[in-house]
Enzyme design. Structure first.
Site, PDB file in Angstrom:
ATOM      1  N   ASP A   1       0.842  -1.194   0.000  1.00  0.00           N
ATOM      2  CA  ASP A   1       0.000   0.000   0.000  1.00  0.00           C
ATOM      3  C   ASP A   1       0.871   1.235   0.000  1.00  0.00           C
ATOM      4  O   ASP A   1       2.079   1.172   0.247  1.00  0.00           O
ATOM      5  CB  ASP A   1      -0.953  -0.027   1.198  1.00  0.00           C
ATOM      6  CG  ASP A   1      -0.228  -0.228   2.510  1.00  0.00           C
ATOM      7  OD1 ASP A   1       0.534   0.669   2.907  1.00  0.00           O
ATOM      8  OD2 ASP A   1      -0.405  -1.303   3.139  1.00  0.00           O
TER       9      ASP A   1
ATOM     10  N   GLU B   1      23.448 -20.818 -18.583  1.00  0.00           N
ATOM     11  CA  GLU B   1      22.442 -20.065 -17.809  1.00  0.00           C
ATOM     12  C   GLU B   1      23.100 -18.899 -17.084  1.00  0.00           C
ATOM     13  O   GLU B   1      22.550 -17.796 -17.021  1.00  0.00           O
ATOM     14  CB  GLU B   1      21.760 -20.990 -16.795  1.00  0.00           C
ATOM     15  CG  GLU B   1      20.779 -21.964 -17.433  1.00  0.00           C
ATOM     16  CD  GLU B   1      20.233 -22.971 -16.429  1.00  0.00           C
ATOM     17  OE1 GLU B   1      19.067 -23.334 -16.543  1.00  0.00           O
ATOM     18  OE2 GLU B   1      21.005 -23.406 -15.537  1.00  0.00           O
TER      19      GLU B   1
END
Ligand code: GLA
Length: 731
Positions: A536, A616
């Site tokens: 929030d 990777e």
């Protein structure tokens, strides 16, 4: 002037660059809401107020024989209660001998420069050079003795109005507040849609759009935190409003606790929207001479759809809400140990992960849950913020030194608000948690919640957290909160005050954060609540970034980050590349796509690089380099949603554009692939129509206008879950 008062028309006008907000004092002293929308010239708006004698709509006493004025239908700024307005009110209370009515009349106003700090709670601040003014209007109800101070801080250049409400008891009896909304927004009609963001743990902030219909539609939280289930942000919009056109109004509540947002269509097809602390289970005594401050709301209007509305919020939250110096500093790329090791680690394992991380180009290593107390799983140890020497034989200080020696910063995980029953803290202070006397406490993740409505508990936490920060060189803290509140009863308050506990908990939390977070400005704090359960605006005041979701699946994240982006900036969304099959969904997506999606937020990793192949690792290295190279564009560029993942099932795309429009990044992920597939196009946004752009790796140059009106083809070679990033440069 951002704030004006027209004495003849008794009208208050708040102007931002693009919008106007108008209120008027009625002939009987009520404060009426007249208008919020596109910026107006100076104009009389009285004609909008259509008064009539309506059956069963009572008239205030002071209206005498005037039957045309009823609070039951006039649009109000802050409604009365039990005084002839039957819509959901801004306030509910009990005063004196049990009176429950309230009718506030305008008793005065003042205009002050700047934005004042909200007592005990976060709020927007004005920056030096910003022409911010605050209008304060006082509503008096001499009978109850309660005064309401409405404050409107007008951030002119930012196009927002920050509203707050304070109730002051000027009477000689205590007043028990049972509801106090931070904002009431009355619309003259109700032909609108509501947008809100709901979900659950691992699937937060999904976009929902519904039409306003009869009755009251409310969303909210009673979980003690703003919650995974509903976000304290709502948009009201015209039916035909979309990303780039139409009128919409945003309401963001700057609060991290129980909240309610309600939209009521009344008998005359008008719409009332209320936003504030959830009145369910809430009450607060305001003694004579005392006041109660409700949290702030941030209101914004856009005449150009949701995209513009989001960009208004992104800017004001980034610049006027975030306090951390990191709001405009380059933040580190981090690797978090959670999905790499969960609770199963010792110092050697962490160091081996860290060694590989530094080799990838990671700047910060974060040791997640499990480093303290007796914590080998999530059944014990919370509350004991001392290193676990059984696990970390070299101790946290040495571990941090080793990590720093490798060239990385070091961060830790904490969950200060919680306690495990199997902990020294609980054994010492069993009364420190929220629990009703005589009733066994409900557990969540096998842990209890500390009673942050108590100052002694808060002071203990300040000390405990400060000693964590002193334990070693720590540059980052992930501040977690992993269960919902139950039984919000405090041993420190008497029966009459138990309705205050959930709000006092949040005030206590803000107090602790003030003492710990604002006192350590050099530490980067990241908020977390099982991922995005307390995502929030208020949290952004303390923590410039929040772990967006415990769900790291790249495809699910497209929706989660899409919904989050309606109110919150990219700079607030922590997003990490994790391994496949994904730990939450089992889905397998290409590493490249996971990187693209994580760059939709504050980029990092959540995996064990010791298990990665050289290929990777090379790919991760490239991702970090790309992110760092385009850091400002990604985190501060104007953000455009190019698709809606709920409507376009085939691909999701978004775009960042630098403020000068010279550079842009387009990101796209294919979410559904069909055989012999249609050629799809994505239309870009925010570019300079009259200018030409080059797309890195593509031949030729393209006019901004064509890129925006015809778009670019989605590369046919992209398979299901494939993704692409395109850098555009103005030539
Ligand atoms: C929460 C967080 C996770 C992780 C765990 C640790 O679920 O959201 O990222 O930190 O706690 O227990």
């Amino acid at each position: 002037m951002a704030v004006r008062y027209n004495a003849d028309a008794k009208t208050f006008i708040l102007d931002t660059e693009d919008s106007s907000y108008v209120m008027k004092v009625s002939r009987y002293g009520n404060l009426l809401h007249m208008y919020y929308g596109e910026k107006l010239p100076d104009q009389e708006l009285d004609y909008l107020l259509t008064l009539a004698d309506r059956g069963f709509s009572p008239n205030p006493y002071e209206a005498g024989s005037d039957r045309t004025f009823s609070l039951d239908f006039v649009p109000q700024e802050f409604s009365t209660c039990r005084s002839g307005d039957y819509r959901s009110p801004s306030i509910e209370l009990t005063w004196g001998r049990g009176g429950m009515a309230f009718s506030g009349k305008v008793a005065g106003y003042e205009v002050v420069s700047g934005a004042e700090k909200i007592q005990g709670m976060p709020g927007l601040r004005d920056l030096p050079g910003e022409n911010t003014q605050t209008l304060k209007i006082l509503l008096e109800d001499p009978v109850s003795g309660l005064e309401i101070e409405l404050a409107y801080a007008v951030f002119e250049e930012k196009n927002v109005i920050a509203r707050s409400v304070r109730a002051i008891n000027r009477g000689d009896h205590g007043v028990r507040l049972e509801k106090l909304m931070s904002a009431t927004l009355d619309f003259r009609d109700s032909d609108y849609d509501l947008l809100y963001f709901s979900g659950r743990h691992l699937m937060e902030r999904g976009l929902r759009r519904i039409g306003v219909s009869d009755g009251v539609h409310s969303i909210g939280s009673s979980r003690g935190a703003s919650s995974h289930q509903y976000n304290p942000f709502m948009i009201v919009c015209e039916k035909d409003c979309g990303e780039d056109r139409g009128q919409c109004w945003g309401i963001s509540l700057v609060y991290s606790g129980n909240f309610r947002m309600e939209a009521e269509k009344d008998q005359f097809s008008q719409l009332r929207v209320n936003a504030g602390i959830n009145p369910d289970g809430f009450s607060f005594w305001v003694e004579p001479g005392e006041s109660f401050q409700a949290p702030q709301t941030v209101l914004a209007w856009s005449g150009e759809g949701f995209g513009n509305l989001s960009r208004i919020y992104h800017r004001v939250f980034r610049e006027n809400l975030c306090r951390s110096p990191y709001r405009n500093r380059i933040r580190p790329v981090l690797l978090n140990s959670w999905e790499a090791a969960y609770f199963d680690f010792d110092d050697e394992k962490l160091l081996s992960i860290a060694r590989e991380a530094v080799d990838l180009g990671v700047d910060l290593f974060v040791m997640d849950d499990g480093w303290f107390g007796k914590r080998d799983d999530d059944n014990s140890g919370l509350g004991d913020w001392k290193e676990n020497r059984g696990k970390l034989k070299m101790g946290v200080r040495r571990l941090s030194e080793e990590i720093h020696r490798m060239g990385m910063k070091f961060g830790v995980w904490v969950e200060p608000e919680m306690v495990s029953e199997d902990s020294d803290l609980y054994r010492l202070h069993p009364d420190w948690c929220l629990r009703e006397p005589g009733r066994p406490a409900v557990r969540g993740r096998n842990q209890l919640v500390l009673d942050l409505s108590r100052r002694d508990v808060c002071d203990y936490l300040v000390e405990a957290m400060n000693s964590v920060l002193d334990m070693a060189q720590i540059e980052y803290v992930k501040w977690d909160m992993n269960r919902s509140l139950t039984e919000t009863w405090s041993g420190c308050l008497d029966r009459e005050h138990q309705g205050e506990v959930a709000h006092r908990y949040i005030l206590g939390l803000y107090y602790v954060m003030d003492q710990v977070i604002l006192k350590h400005p050099e530490v980067l704090f990241c908020g977390c609540c099982g991922g995005g359960g307390r995502y929030d605006a208020a949290m952004l005041y303390y923590q410039p970034q929040i772990w967006c979701s415990d769900n790291t699946d790249a495809v699910n994240r497209l929706k989660i980050q899409y919904g989050t982006s309606f109110a919150y900036p990219v700079s607030s969304m922590e997003a990490h590349v994790s391994v496949c099959p994904n730990h939450q969904t089992g889905r397998v997506t290409p590493l490249a796509t996971r990187g693209i999606v994580a760059m939709g937020g504050m980029f990092g990793f959540e995996l064990d690089p010791t298990r990665m192949s050289p290929e990777e690792k090379a790919e991760c290295r490239d991702q970090i380099q790309f992110y760092k190279k385009h850091y400002r564009l990604i985190t501060e560029g104007d953000y455009y949603r190019l698709t809606n993942p709920y409507e376009n099932l085939y691909f999701t795309a978004w775009q960042q554009v630098s403020r000068d429009k010279k550079k842009s990044l387009v990101s796209l992920v294919v979410t559904e692939k069909e055989g012999n597939d249609a050629q799809r196009f994505v239309k870009l946004k925010g570019l300079e129509a009259e200018q030409f752009y080059q797309i890195e790796g593509w031949k030729g140059k393209f006019s901004g206008r064509v890129l925006m009106s015809a778009g670019i083809p989605v590369p046919a070679e992209l398979n299901q879950y494939g993704g692409i990033q395109l850098i555009l440069k103005m030539v």
